[in-house]
Design a protein around this motif. Sequence first.
Motif, short mmCIF file in Angstrom:
data_model
loop_
_atom_site.label_atom_id
_atom_site.label_comp_id
_atom_site.label_asym_id
_atom_site.label_seq_id
_atom_site.Cartn_x
_atom_site.Cartn_y
_atom_site.Cartn_z
N UNK A 38 0.84 -1.20 0.00
CA UNK A 38 0.00 0.00 0.00
C UNK A 38 0.87 1.24 0.00
N UNK A 39 0.31 2.28 -0.60
CA UNK A 39 1.05 3.53 -0.71
C UNK A 39 0.13 4.71 -0.42
N UNK A 40 0.44 5.41 0.66
CA UNK A 40 -0.29 6.63 1.00
C UNK A 40 0.36 7.81 0.29
N UNK A 41 -0.38 8.90 0.11
CA UNK A 41 0.18 10.07 -0.59
C UNK A 41 1.46 10.56 0.07
N UNK A 44 6.27 6.04 1.00
CA UNK A 44 6.79 4.87 0.28
C UNK A 44 5.68 3.81 0.12
N UNK A 45 5.91 2.92 -0.83
CA UNK A 45 5.00 1.78 -0.99
C UNK A 45 5.45 0.71 0.00
N UNK A 46 4.57 0.38 0.93
CA UNK A 46 4.92 -0.51 2.05
C UNK A 46 4.30 -1.89 1.91
N UNK A 47 5.02 -2.87 2.40
CA UNK A 47 4.54 -4.25 2.41
C UNK A 47 3.36 -4.39 3.35
N UNK A 48 2.37 -5.17 2.92
CA UNK A 48 1.21 -5.48 3.75
C UNK A 48 1.13 -6.98 4.05
N UNK A 49 1.15 -7.80 2.97
CA UNK A 49 0.98 -9.24 3.15
C UNK A 49 1.52 -9.96 1.93
N UNK A 50 1.88 -11.23 2.13
CA UNK A 50 2.40 -12.05 1.03
C UNK A 50 1.91 -13.47 1.19
N UNK A 51 1.85 -14.19 0.07
CA UNK A 51 1.41 -15.57 0.08
C UNK A 51 2.22 -16.35 -0.94
N UNK A 52 2.53 -17.60 -0.60
CA UNK A 52 3.33 -18.44 -1.48
C UNK A 52 2.49 -18.96 -2.64
N UNK A 53 3.15 -19.62 -3.58
CA UNK A 53 2.49 -20.06 -4.81
C UNK A 53 1.31 -20.99 -4.52
N UNK A 54 1.49 -21.90 -3.60
CA UNK A 54 0.42 -22.85 -3.29
C UNK A 54 -0.53 -22.36 -2.21
N UNK A 55 -0.17 -21.25 -1.56
CA UNK A 55 -1.04 -20.69 -0.53
C UNK A 55 -0.76 -21.20 0.87
N UNK A 56 0.25 -22.06 1.03
CA UNK A 56 0.50 -22.64 2.35
C UNK A 56 1.24 -21.70 3.29
N UNK A 84 -9.97 -6.15 8.15
CA UNK A 84 -10.91 -5.88 9.22
C UNK A 84 -10.36 -4.81 10.17
N UNK A 85 -11.25 -4.21 10.93
CA UNK A 85 -10.87 -3.19 11.91
C UNK A 85 -9.97 -2.13 11.29
N UNK A 86 -10.38 -1.62 10.18
CA UNK A 86 -9.57 -0.65 9.44
C UNK A 86 -9.42 0.66 10.21
N UNK A 87 -8.28 1.28 10.01
CA UNK A 87 -7.94 2.53 10.70
C UNK A 87 -7.76 3.66 9.68
N UNK A 88 -8.02 4.88 10.06
CA UNK A 88 -7.86 6.00 9.11
C UNK A 88 -6.46 6.08 8.51
N UNK A 89 -5.45 5.74 9.29
CA UNK A 89 -4.08 5.83 8.79
C UNK A 89 -3.76 4.76 7.75
N UNK A 90 -4.71 3.86 7.52
CA UNK A 90 -4.52 2.84 6.49
C UNK A 90 -5.12 3.27 5.14
N UNK A 91 -5.55 4.49 5.06
CA UNK A 91 -5.97 5.05 3.79
C UNK A 91 -4.79 5.09 2.83
N UNK A 92 -4.97 4.46 1.67
CA UNK A 92 -3.86 4.34 0.72
C UNK A 92 -4.39 3.71 -0.56
#
Length: 126
Positions: A38-41, A44-56, A84-92
């Motif tokens: 995610x990237x706010x105005x 920097x563009x920041x990491x949020x989450x990642x998942x492997x090819x098979x999803x494990x 869930x439980x989103x916060x205003x600072x997560x606007x991006x």
Amino acid sequence: QVQLVESGGGLVQAGGSLRLSCAASGRTFSNYAMGWFRQAPGKERDFVAAISRGGLNTAYADSVKGRFTISRDNAKNTVYLEMNSLKPEETAVYHCAATDRRRTPLYVTRTDYDYWGQGTQVTVSS
């Protein structure tokens, strides 16, 4: 190469939920580890989450652990981000990304990803 299109963003009140989707096309989806950033105005563009090819295997930024869930459906060529439980600072602008590197099962660094979607705007009002 793979093409990525995000959807599901919008305006939500603080404490609310959204589910983002990222549809992939062009190559075999299961060949790619996927990530959300995610990237706010002005930031920097920041990491949020990642998942492997098979999803494990999954990984999350500390700030979203316990609130966000990344998943994928390889039959539908889609990766999801449940927020869930989103916060205003997560606007991006939220971007999904793909990599076909095979050094590790998943990647948390922006420079490890080679393919990016245009992003979907998430606005959290207070």
